[in-house]
Design an enzyme around this catalytic site. Structure first.
Site, PDB file in Angstrom:
ATOM      1  CD  GLU A   1     -11.496   8.272   8.779  1.00 18.81           C
ATOM      2  OE1 GLU A   1     -12.000   9.229   8.992  1.00 18.81           O
ATOM      3  OE2 GLU A   1     -10.252   7.821   8.938  1.00 18.81           O
TER       4      GLU A   1
ATOM      5  CG  ASP B   1       9.392  12.857   2.036  1.00 25.73           C
ATOM      6  OD1 ASP B   1       9.429  13.042   0.779  1.00 25.73           O
ATOM      7  OD2 ASP B   1       9.122  13.584   2.991  1.00 25.73           O
TER       8      ASP B   1
ATOM      9  CG  HIS C   1      -9.891  11.166  11.407  1.00 19.99           C
ATOM     10  ND1 HIS C   1     -10.042  11.025  10.039  1.00 19.99           N
ATOM     11  CD2 HIS C   1      -9.026  12.116  11.441  1.00 19.99           C
ATOM     12  CE1 HIS C   1      -9.229  11.776   9.348  1.00 19.99           C
ATOM     13  NE2 HIS C   1      -8.286  12.310  10.230  1.00 19.99           N
TER      14      HIS C   1
ATOM     15  CB  ILE D   1       2.722  15.792  10.520  1.00 23.60           C
ATOM     16  CG1 ILE D   1       1.765  16.887  10.522  1.00 23.60           C
ATOM     17  CG2 ILE D   1       2.567  14.863  11.601  1.00 23.60           C
ATOM     18  CD1 ILE D   1       0.373  16.364  10.165  1.00 23.60           C
TER      19      ILE D   1
ATOM     20  CG  ASP E   1      -6.422   9.057  14.708  1.00 16.89           C
ATOM     21  OD1 ASP E   1      -7.517   8.893  15.419  1.00 16.89           O
ATOM     22  OD2 ASP E   1      -6.217  10.278  14.170  1.00 16.89           O
TER      23      ASP E   1
ATOM     24  NE  ARG F   1      -5.480  13.397   4.607  1.00 18.44           N
ATOM     25  CZ  ARG F   1      -5.134  14.155   5.570  1.00 18.44           C
ATOM     26  NH1 ARG F   1      -4.889  13.956   6.796  1.00 18.44           N
ATOM     27  NH2 ARG F   1      -5.038  15.495   5.409  1.00 18.44           N
TER      28      ARG F   1
ATOM     29  CB  CYS G   1      -1.793   9.262  13.321  1.00 23.23           C
ATOM     30  SG  CYS G   1      -2.000   8.060  14.570  1.00 23.23           S
TER      31      CYS G   1
END
Length: 531
Positions: free
Chosen positions: A263, A173, A281, A154, A258, A234, A232
């Site tokens: 949650e 990363d 989400h 993503i 998001d 976790r 967006c």
């Protein structure tokens, strides 16, 4: 008799038709998953169960599922499936890990636009009959620096879209190699550099021990004044309370979230703050994504029920029934070897080489390769499985090679896994004893004989008297019981290693006490899935 599948959640009619077209008897009852008692009553009639998130596949359901062979989840998350219970029952759990990548990436870009131009607040103001042009002064994305934390599937799409918007993209990363970064057209940086330079920061990593709270209060305070934060990925990646305070102070210019640490998020420190955009989400919530994952799960389940082919399984290697009895312990060994190296490596991996010797070289090497690579990759991304791990490695530019050789030592067969980074090579070897238990037999070229346990601690030091005593005393004084203690050394006075199998996870303060002695080059707690 044709296999029979129950669809207990809202999959599309097109997906249901795939089962029918493949000759599978299918019952489409999209509201049944909400009724756990009714589901338990009828599940014994079915070979397959296709679900989304509403159906909960619990041990109680599985206990009644006498015919069930496969559960297919249309989507990536399988928290609603008890995978351990499914494994004990012999039920394969499949998901569709790649069906919503574009949708989630586009949502992150949309959130970035919304925060940059204050679109939700401006819309609410205008529809309330106000005309506050001067109140909603925004910023352009063109020419801004986007910091991407996590440049996998993503994150990579976000990088590509951002470059199309003429943004300068920098990425952090641990698995992103320089060659891959060059191909993506992004600048590979360390986290502190990203925090200091980025005008926008977007997160695209799974929630692991390494990534939890990666944007902590301390790291948020290192960011550039006016930065805007997008999450967006976790909940739990960002200290939401600290971010709220920095938005109030004016240091952070806005945020788009998001996902949240709790949650459903009915309340949160970010709610009600200026230039904060929140959605419930929605990352995967597009018509296309929902259709894609539904079609994929129908195809995967049909393939398995009709031909035995296993795709995107989370709890089963891709091996035939005949191979399973022999392969099981070797697959577990390959996973343990990969997991050891994955937990020990914190820099980009350029290459993975897997050596098979003796009887190991005669097995299903594709499955063993997948197990070893999955062991490495899932130390950083627990959502990786044996099927998706080679794809994830390829996308990060990691070269995977295999070497086979005839029996060359005292063991009937063994596996040796080596990873190559820009600065070093790291290797570990192991074998399976006659009792079917995997063993570590060589680390860094030093011979050992170590049983693999769920909780272990690995140390390196210069060979000297007293090290065993320090390790044993420190463990004992802090209530950590040692089940097995293995030592090895290159030569007298040379490099020495110790691998301790302990009864419970070693607390961080105990690791700290060992490091404080100054006697150890490395002290690393390790965790292994030995179930």
């Amino acid at each position: 008799m044709a296999p029979k599948v129950l669809v207990s959640d809202k999959l599309s009619e097109t997906a249901v038709q795939i089962f029918r077209d493949r000759g599978i008897d299918v019952d489409f009852m999209p509201d049944l998953g909400k009724d756990k008692d009714k589901l338990a009553e009828v599940i014994g009639q079915y070979d397959g169960l296709a679900i989304r998130s509403a159906t909960k596949v619990t041990p109680t359901i599985l206990e009644k599922a006498d015919r069930l062979k496969v559960v297919g989840r249309a989507g990536i998350g399988t928290d609603n499936v008890d995978k351990e219970a499914a494994s004990r029952k012999g039920v394969i759990v499949m998901n569709t890990p790649f069906g919503n990548m574009i949708t989630t990436a586009e949502h992150a870009i949309a959130m970035m636009f919304a925060v940059a131009r204050q679109i939700p607040a401006a819309s609410a103001s205008t529809q309330a009959g106000k005309w506050e042009k001067s109140k909603f002064m925004g910023v352009e994305l063109t020419g801004k620096t986007l910091g991407v934390i996590g440049a996998g599937n993503i994150g990579g799409i976000v990088c590509d879209r951002a470059r199309g918007l003429k943004m300068k993209v920098i990425a952090y990363d641990p698995f992103l190699g320089q060659e891959k970064a060059d191909k993506m057209g992004v600048e590979k940086v360390e986290l502190d550099d990203l925090l200091a330079r980025a005008d926008f920061i977007t997160l695209h990593v799974p929630l692991t021990d390494q990534t939890r709270n990666i944007l902590s209060k301390e790291n948020l305070e290192k960011t550039k004044k006016g930065v805007r934060i997008i999450n967006c990925a976790r909940g739990g990646l960002v200290d939401e309370a600290a971010l709220a305070e920095l938005i109030k102070s004016g240091h952070v210019g806005g945020a788009g979230f998001d996902v949240f640490s709790q949650e459903p998020a009915t309340e949160n420190p970010l709610f009600g703050l200026p230039n904060v955009v929140c959605t419930p989400h929605l990352g995967a919530a597009t018509t296309e994504a929902q259709e894609n994952v539904a079609l994929q799960v129908a195809e995967q389940m049909s393939d398995f029920l009709l031909t035995g082919a296993v795709t995107n399984a989370l709890n089963m290697p891709s091996v035939t029934a005949e191979e399973a009895k022999v392969m099981g312990p070797w697959i577990k060994l390959a996973d343990h070897l990969g997991s050891f190296i994955g937990q020990m490596t914190d820099e980009p991996i350029k290459a993975i080489n897997i050596l098979y010797d003796g009887v190991a070289a005669q097995l299903n090497l594709e499955a063993l390769n997948c197990a070893a690579v999955a062991g490495i990759m899932k130390s950083f991304n627990p959502e990786v499985n044996m099927v998706s791990a080679p794809v994830a490695a390829k996308e990060r530019g990691i070269k995977i090679s295999t070497t086979n050789q005839d029996k060359s030592g005292v063991f009937e067969g063994y596996i040796k896994v080596t990873v190559v980074t820009d600065t070093r090579e790291r290797s570990i070897g192991g074998t399976v004893f006659s009792d079917g238990k995997p063993r570590f037999i060589q680390i860094k070229g030093i011979n050992i004989d170590a049983e693999v346990g769920p909780h272990m601690i690995y140390t390196t030091n210069e060979d000297a008297p007293g090290i065993i005593g320090i390790l044993g005393r420190t463990m004992g004084e802090n209530g950590v019981n040692i089940a097995n203690f293995t030592l090895g050394r290159s030569a007298a006075g040379g490099e020495a290693i110790a691998l301790l199998y302990v009864d419970e996870a070693v607390p961080a303060d105990v690791v700290g006490k060992l490091k404080e002695t100054g006697l150890f080059k490395q002290v690393k707690p390790l965790e292994f899935d030995v179930a």
